[in-house]
Design a protein around this motif. Sequence first.
Motif, PDB file in Angstrom:
ATOM      1  N   UNK A  73       4.279  10.183  -6.994  1.00  0.00           N
ATOM      2  CA  UNK A  73       5.326  10.445  -7.988  1.00  0.00           C
ATOM      3  C   UNK A  73       4.721  10.702  -9.367  1.00  0.00           C
ATOM      4  N   UNK A  74       3.718   9.895  -9.737  1.00  0.00           N
ATOM      5  CA  UNK A  74       3.094  10.093 -11.045  1.00  0.00           C
ATOM      6  C   UNK A  74       2.425  11.463 -11.127  1.00  0.00           C
ATOM      7  N   UNK A  75       1.742  11.852 -10.053  1.00  0.00           N
ATOM      8  CA  UNK A  75       1.094  13.168 -10.045  1.00  0.00           C
ATOM      9  C   UNK A  75       2.125  14.289 -10.139  1.00  0.00           C
ATOM     10  N   UNK A 129       0.830  -1.203   0.000  1.00  0.00           N
ATOM     11  CA  UNK A 129       0.000   0.000   0.000  1.00  0.00           C
ATOM     12  C   UNK A 129       0.869   1.259   0.000  1.00  0.00           C
ATOM     13  N   UNK A 130       1.942   1.250   0.789  1.00  0.00           N
ATOM     14  CA  UNK A 130       2.815   2.429   0.830  1.00  0.00           C
ATOM     15  C   UNK A 130       3.492   2.659  -0.508  1.00  0.00           C
ATOM     16  N   UNK A 131       3.951   1.590  -1.162  1.00  0.00           N
ATOM     17  CA  UNK A 131       4.574   1.737  -2.470  1.00  0.00           C
ATOM     18  C   UNK A 131       3.562   2.240  -3.497  1.00  0.00           C
ATOM     19  N   UNK A 132       2.331   1.734  -3.415  1.00  0.00           N
ATOM     20  CA  UNK A 132       1.296   2.165  -4.347  1.00  0.00           C
ATOM     21  C   UNK A 132       0.978   3.643  -4.160  1.00  0.00           C
ATOM     22  N   UNK A 133       0.874   4.068  -2.906  1.00  0.00           N
ATOM     23  CA  UNK A 133       0.595   5.477  -2.633  1.00  0.00           C
ATOM     24  C   UNK A 133       1.743   6.365  -3.098  1.00  0.00           C
ATOM     25  N   UNK A 134       2.978   5.929  -2.811  1.00  0.00           N
ATOM     26  CA  UNK A 134       4.140   6.717  -3.237  1.00  0.00           C
ATOM     27  C   UNK A 134       4.219   6.805  -4.756  1.00  0.00           C
ATOM     28  N   UNK A 135       3.850   5.707  -5.421  1.00  0.00           N
ATOM     29  CA  UNK A 135       3.865   5.706  -6.884  1.00  0.00           C
ATOM     30  C   UNK A 135       2.849   6.708  -7.444  1.00  0.00           C
ATOM     31  N   UNK A 136       1.666   6.775  -6.850  1.00  0.00           N
ATOM     32  CA  UNK A 136       0.680   7.741  -7.313  1.00  0.00           C
ATOM     33  C   UNK A 136       1.139   9.178  -7.057  1.00  0.00           C
ATOM     34  N   UNK A 149       5.367  20.885  -3.420  1.00  0.00           N
ATOM     35  CA  UNK A 149       4.736  19.567  -3.629  1.00  0.00           C
ATOM     36  C   UNK A 149       5.787  18.454  -3.647  1.00  0.00           C
ATOM     37  N   UNK A 150       7.040  18.796  -3.993  1.00  0.00           N
ATOM     38  CA  UNK A 150       8.100  17.780  -4.026  1.00  0.00           C
ATOM     39  C   UNK A 150       8.381  17.205  -2.644  1.00  0.00           C
ATOM     40  N   UNK A 151       8.020  17.949  -1.566  1.00  0.00           N
ATOM     41  CA  UNK A 151       8.275  17.436  -0.215  1.00  0.00           C
ATOM     42  C   UNK A 151       7.456  16.184   0.082  1.00  0.00           C
ATOM     43  N   UNK A 152       6.309  16.027  -0.598  1.00  0.00           N
ATOM     44  CA  UNK A 152       5.485  14.832  -0.368  1.00  0.00           C
ATOM     45  C   UNK A 152       6.174  13.567  -0.879  1.00  0.00           C
ATOM     46  N   UNK A 153       7.097  13.703  -1.848  1.00  0.00           N
ATOM     47  CA  UNK A 153       7.765  12.517  -2.403  1.00  0.00           C
ATOM     48  C   UNK A 153       8.695  11.871  -1.385  1.00  0.00           C
ATOM     49  N   UNK A 154       9.152  12.651  -0.394  1.00  0.00           N
ATOM     50  CA  UNK A 154      10.043  12.116   0.630  1.00  0.00           C
ATOM     51  C   UNK A 154       9.320  11.862   1.958  1.00  0.00           C
ATOM     52  N   UNK A 155       8.033  12.139   1.996  1.00  0.00           N
ATOM     53  CA  UNK A 155       7.290  11.963   3.238  1.00  0.00           C
ATOM     54  C   UNK A 155       6.938  10.494   3.450  1.00  0.00           C
ATOM     55  N   UNK A 156       6.659  10.148   4.704  1.00  0.00           N
ATOM     56  CA  UNK A 156       6.251   8.785   5.024  1.00  0.00           C
ATOM     57  C   UNK A 156       4.799   8.579   4.611  1.00  0.00           C
ATOM     58  N   UNK A 213       4.982  18.372 -13.259  1.00  0.00           N
ATOM     59  CA  UNK A 213       6.273  18.924 -13.672  1.00  0.00           C
ATOM     60  C   UNK A 213       6.338  19.085 -15.191  1.00  0.00           C
ATOM     61  N   UNK A 214       5.792  18.119 -15.906  1.00  0.00           N
ATOM     62  CA  UNK A 214       5.761  18.223 -17.374  1.00  0.00           C
ATOM     63  C   UNK A 214       4.916  19.424 -17.791  1.00  0.00           C
TER      64      UNK A 214
END
Length: 648
Positions: A36-38, A27-34, A133-140, A43-44
Amino acid sequence: MRLKTKLVLAITGLVFAVVSVFSWLYFSQLLQQHIDQSYNATDIVAHQLLFATRQAIENGTRNQPFDPNDPAAVRTAVSNALRQDTALTALLNSVISYSPTVFDISIADQNGRAYLSTDPVLQDQIVPQRPAYASLRKASMVQILKVVFGPPRVYDVSLALERNNQPFVTVHIGIRTTFLSNAFRPWFLEAASLIGFAVVISLVVAALVATYTFKPIEGISKRLDLLTAEIQAQETGPVATEPEPSDHNGDAILQVSNKIERLGRRMRNVEEVFSSLKENLDQILSNLQDGIILFTRDGRAVLVSSSVERFLGKDRNTILGASAQEIFDSSTILGRIVREAFDRGLGLVQEEITTETGRRVEISLDFIYDDRASQQRHGLGSLLTLHDLESVQEIESELEISRRMAALGQLTSGVGHEVKNPINAIVVHLELLRNKLTTNDASAKRHLDVIQNEIQRLDRVVQTLVDFSRPVELKLLEQDLRPVVYAVLALASAELETRNVHVVHSMPAHPVMAKIDADLMKQAVLNIVLNGAQAMPEGGVLRVTLSEDGRWGYLRISDEGEGIPPDIRSKIFNLYFTTKKEGSGIGLAMTYRIVQMHNGQISVESEVGKGTTFTLQIPALTASDSRLRGHLDADAVKSMPFAKEPWG
């Protein structure tokens, strides 16, 4: 509580713990993946908006006179250019309309005051400070859940356009957490339901399996009684024996455990046990990367792993039965240290040495004693372990790079797929817009042509990205590497001559056989050769050397260019990383991928101001038959039409 009940509960609890941990990780990997995708999608969009902003400023201020040293005049000119650019306004409106997570978009000056904003309230106002928003990529995971499903907040993704090395115009994209919550909630509920269902099912299955697993215990107990009686009869003669009575009211598992223990004490056939143990050890030793030799009390080798041949250069069968003095040569560093240890009877504890060939080897020698001897320790033998330190480092490095390449491939595949559809839609609507344009406005048509050219260029970039991430089918054949290298040099000869680059090559007299896809290998070598030539704008010498050591084929390509600075040396194999004005950043990434697909390795050595050397290591095939080697030599000479070229 009976032991059976305890074991069932323990197994069920263990399954529950394992399933829960893996579910949490999933679940954590799935959430982190979403997340990152967002972020990547936003960013694009930020890069697209920044590009459109640059174009709007350039087009809007081209014919508008103003004092570039007057900040107020500059701001007025830029503000008018941005607000009058219809393409930029349309792009802002399309992002707000179609992006599920974007809250607002503002284009601000260096002081944070908005030139243009999708929120009318922020027009010509200071853009509010928002967390990145990039800070969320390193959050737990817990922190992300609190942010996404907690009180509404707006996060910022920003990208700056510089002027005189200072931020001049900054694009701010606001991401509202309520939008993220709406986007994440469907898969969040689906994943939570799936995890809960998996936990319940795993608990039920674990309980049933554990219960039925212990049912045959009573049958096993009866068979153990019969087996014990048979062994007793063989030892004492055919005497009528009664099986020991079983206490059906007691714990069946404890009964079986006691009977197995009594039966184990009756096992006297040491030869059979030793034979079985030796077979298992031989099978294990054959798969070990470390070299292991087991010596008897008198110093004779009785167990030898296959990897010892790599360390000593001797056949495994010749080592078996030989003494330590016969196996190790005292003229070598390794042999001298091992023989001295045997002569003194002193063990070695992870002693690291460097052999004559520069190979780093870790040696351990343990003498085995029987501690059960009554008076003094009785020697049983010794165990020698040879550990290749360089192989471990190479494997760790390859694994790390493989993980990075796998992640890069997954990312590029997703990005390419997501970008292709918007590009196609833009092309269609651009053509419709061109058809609806009835006036002969040369300026408008010129803008349309610029947009069309840029879209075509972006489409080519995306297609290259997709091609790079697409799986490649290798056509592996046993081939000599020398004709492959000669073919590349012949193919690049025209450009090398144009750049005043002189090639000096060194090839072995015998074939260097490897199982390769010749076309892909030519592409990989050609990329490095052309890079080396481009690194010498004033011309120079390009050295190409091919060699082998029986295990690897080594192709070294050295130039006399400017060299690669240490701070970017680790990035040269990254996709789209380049330091050239006209470079694409694909060549070296493709070369690395091709070498990796051949189970090979690529390394780079560079010194700034002196040049760079790329080394390609390809697994070599050994031609053991001398007649075959001679036949390959003859064929190889005939198939080298470029050997007489004046390269060196």
